[in-house]
Design a protein around this motif. Structure first.
Motif, PDB file in Angstrom:
ATOM      1  N   HIS A 111       0.822  -1.202   0.000  1.00  0.00           N
ATOM      2  CA  HIS A 111       0.000   0.000   0.000  1.00  0.00           C
ATOM      3  C   HIS A 111       0.858   1.254   0.000  1.00  0.00           C
ATOM      4  O   HIS A 111       1.937   1.310   0.586  1.00  0.00           O
ATOM      5  N   THR A 112       0.333   2.260  -0.658  1.00  0.00           N
ATOM      6  CA  THR A 112       1.026   3.531  -0.860  1.00  0.00           C
ATOM      7  C   THR A 112       0.839   4.456   0.339  1.00  0.00           C
ATOM      8  O   THR A 112      -0.013   4.209   1.199  1.00  0.00           O
ATOM      9  N   PRO A 113       1.586   5.573   0.380  1.00  0.00           N
ATOM     10  CA  PRO A 113       1.219   6.622   1.326  1.00  0.00           C
ATOM     11  C   PRO A 113      -0.163   7.165   0.970  1.00  0.00           C
ATOM     12  O   PRO A 113      -0.577   7.114  -0.184  1.00  0.00           O
ATOM     13  N   ILE A 121      -3.726   7.610  -7.661  1.00  0.00           N
ATOM     14  CA  ILE A 121      -2.907   8.539  -8.438  1.00  0.00           C
ATOM     15  C   ILE A 121      -1.726   7.823  -9.083  1.00  0.00           C
ATOM     16  O   ILE A 121      -1.363   8.106 -10.227  1.00  0.00           O
ATOM     17  N   LEU A 122      -1.126   6.844  -8.392  1.00  0.00           N
ATOM     18  CA  LEU A 122      -0.045   6.078  -9.015  1.00  0.00           C
ATOM     19  C   LEU A 122      -0.578   5.229 -10.171  1.00  0.00           C
ATOM     20  O   LEU A 122       0.099   5.033 -11.177  1.00  0.00           O
ATOM     21  N   TYR A 275      -1.663  15.665  -5.120  1.00  0.00           N
ATOM     22  CA  TYR A 275      -0.699  16.634  -5.648  1.00  0.00           C
ATOM     23  C   TYR A 275       0.723  16.294  -5.198  1.00  0.00           C
ATOM     24  O   TYR A 275       1.669  16.355  -5.996  1.00  0.00           O
ATOM     25  N   ILE A 276       0.876  15.932  -3.943  1.00  0.00           N
ATOM     26  CA  ILE A 276       2.197  15.582  -3.415  1.00  0.00           C
ATOM     27  C   ILE A 276       2.786  14.407  -4.185  1.00  0.00           C
ATOM     28  O   ILE A 276       3.935  14.449  -4.642  1.00  0.00           O
ATOM     29  N   ILE A 322       5.326  13.659   2.816  1.00  0.00           N
ATOM     30  CA  ILE A 322       5.072  15.076   3.109  1.00  0.00           C
ATOM     31  C   ILE A 322       6.389  15.820   3.349  1.00  0.00           C
ATOM     32  O   ILE A 322       6.610  16.912   2.806  1.00  0.00           O
ATOM     33  N   ASN A 323       7.259  15.218   4.153  1.00  0.00           N
ATOM     34  CA  ASN A 323       8.535  15.874   4.467  1.00  0.00           C
ATOM     35  C   ASN A 323       9.439  15.979   3.242  1.00  0.00           C
ATOM     36  O   ASN A 323      10.135  16.989   3.052  1.00  0.00           O
ATOM     37  N   LEU A 324       9.420  14.947   2.390  1.00  0.00           N
ATOM     38  CA  LEU A 324      10.227  14.996   1.171  1.00  0.00           C
ATOM     39  C   LEU A 324       9.710  16.075   0.227  1.00  0.00           C
ATOM     40  O   LEU A 324      10.492  16.808  -0.388  1.00  0.00           O
TER      41      LEU A 324
END
Length: 337
Positions: A111-113, A121-122, A275-276, A322-324
């Protein structure tokens, strides 16, 4: 006599004729010497629990993106609830508990973030699409690694159950079917619990006929579903609910899609999450060499750049993504010391 052989004999004598016995496994992609203490499915369970991918599930979204409250489910707590329900069903039906536990613990490793938002989105961005069950298999086969081994080299039956815990293809073992149904029981009920806690829905808004049949409270509904599966599956070569309980379970699921999963308030941060991920994907398409060398080393030279990027992003936790994003795209304050 070694302990593993004793356990294998116990399985043969105690388990149902429909159970997948660990000594009859179709084996691993790479042949290994058997353990003297643990069965093959026990080894698979342990490899999954000790993996980095499993630990990262604690910071991946279940339904509510990056929730602040301590009591909201994450992908890890969801996985543990699926494993618990799976083991209860397997024990009652005299099927292989170790096998269902290994499948359940590994089923969502891909599973993705940001949960299904990240998956969607991926799936749109990647030329070959993206599905978390396929990714979970890829994680255990290739992406999870130690100093001595690429991939976890799991048994055929565990890999089959992980791949087919969702989708049209049916698992080859009843243990795989158990995880499919346990996953559904778990997420419908714990998502209701979280949605009520988040004030997205109220208890009195749940379909009254569902509550009358399944139970008003969280534990009652789970128990009703589990007991029904046991009654309708015991001594049979299939796993399933009665028509009545399946109908009301599906009705609850439909209610959750209408009121929670597609609810703007519940999914208010979804566009930001999309968006991220989109920006990270496009960044690495343009700056492929900025990917960590440790990640790139997992691949052969002729593999698709999009696959490598997709795998990297899918493995991120919510907060890492988020941090990246902040590090790559948000200007830092300039300070003079």
């Amino acid at each position: 006599m070694c302990i593993r052989i004793e356990i294998e004999e116990l399985e043969k004598n105690i388990l149902s004729q429909y159970a997948a016995l660990s000594k009859n496994t179709k084996g691993r992609l790479i042949k290994e010497e058997s353990c003297h203490v643990r069965t093959e499915y026990q080894r698979d369970r342990d490899r999954i629990i000790h993996s980095k991918s499993f630990r990262r599930l604690k910071h991946k979204t279940q339904v509510f993106i990056a929730p602040e409250g301590d009591h909201y489910r994450t992908r890890l707590t969801h996985t543990l609830e699926v494993a618990q329900i799976s083991r209860t069903l397997a024990r009652a039906l005299r099927l292989n508990e170790d096998l269902v536990e290994a499948i359940a613990l590994g089923h969502d490793l891909g599973h993705t973030p940001f949960g299904h938002t990240g998956e969607k989105i991926l799936n749109q961005l990647h030329p070959n699409g993206f599905h978390h069950n396929n990714q979970s298999l890829k994680v255990v086969d290739r992406l999870e690694h130690t100093e001595s081994r690429k991939g976890l080299n799991l048994t055929y039956e565990v890999r089959d159950g992980i791949l087919k815990h969702t989708g049209k293809e049916a698992p080859e073992t009843l243990e795989g079917y158990i995880v499919r149904i346990a996953d559904r029981i778990a997420y419908i009920n714990h998502d209701i619990d979280d949605a009520i806690r988040a004030n997205i829905i109220k208890m009195e808004e749940l379909p009254k006929d569902c509550l009358n049949i399944l139970g008003k409270y969280h534990g009652e509904r789970i128990n009703s579903m589990i007991v029904d599966v046991i009654k309708n599956s015991i001594g049979k070569d299939r796993i399933g609910m009665s028509e009545e309980i399946d109908y009301y379970t599906e009705k609850l699921r439909d209610f959750m899609f209408e009121r929670v999963y597609l609810n703007k308030a519940a999914k208010g941060e979804e566009d930001k999450a999309k968006y991220i991920i989109e920006q990270l994907y496009q960044y690495y398409i343009k700056n492929f060499k900025k990917l960590p060398l440790e990640h790139i080393k997992l691949y052969k030279k002729n593999e698709l750049k999009e696959d490598i990027i997709c795998d990297y992003i899918a493995g991120m936790t919510d907060r890492y993504a988020i941090n990246l994003f902040k590090e790559l795209f948000v200007p830092k304050s300039w300070r003079k010391y």
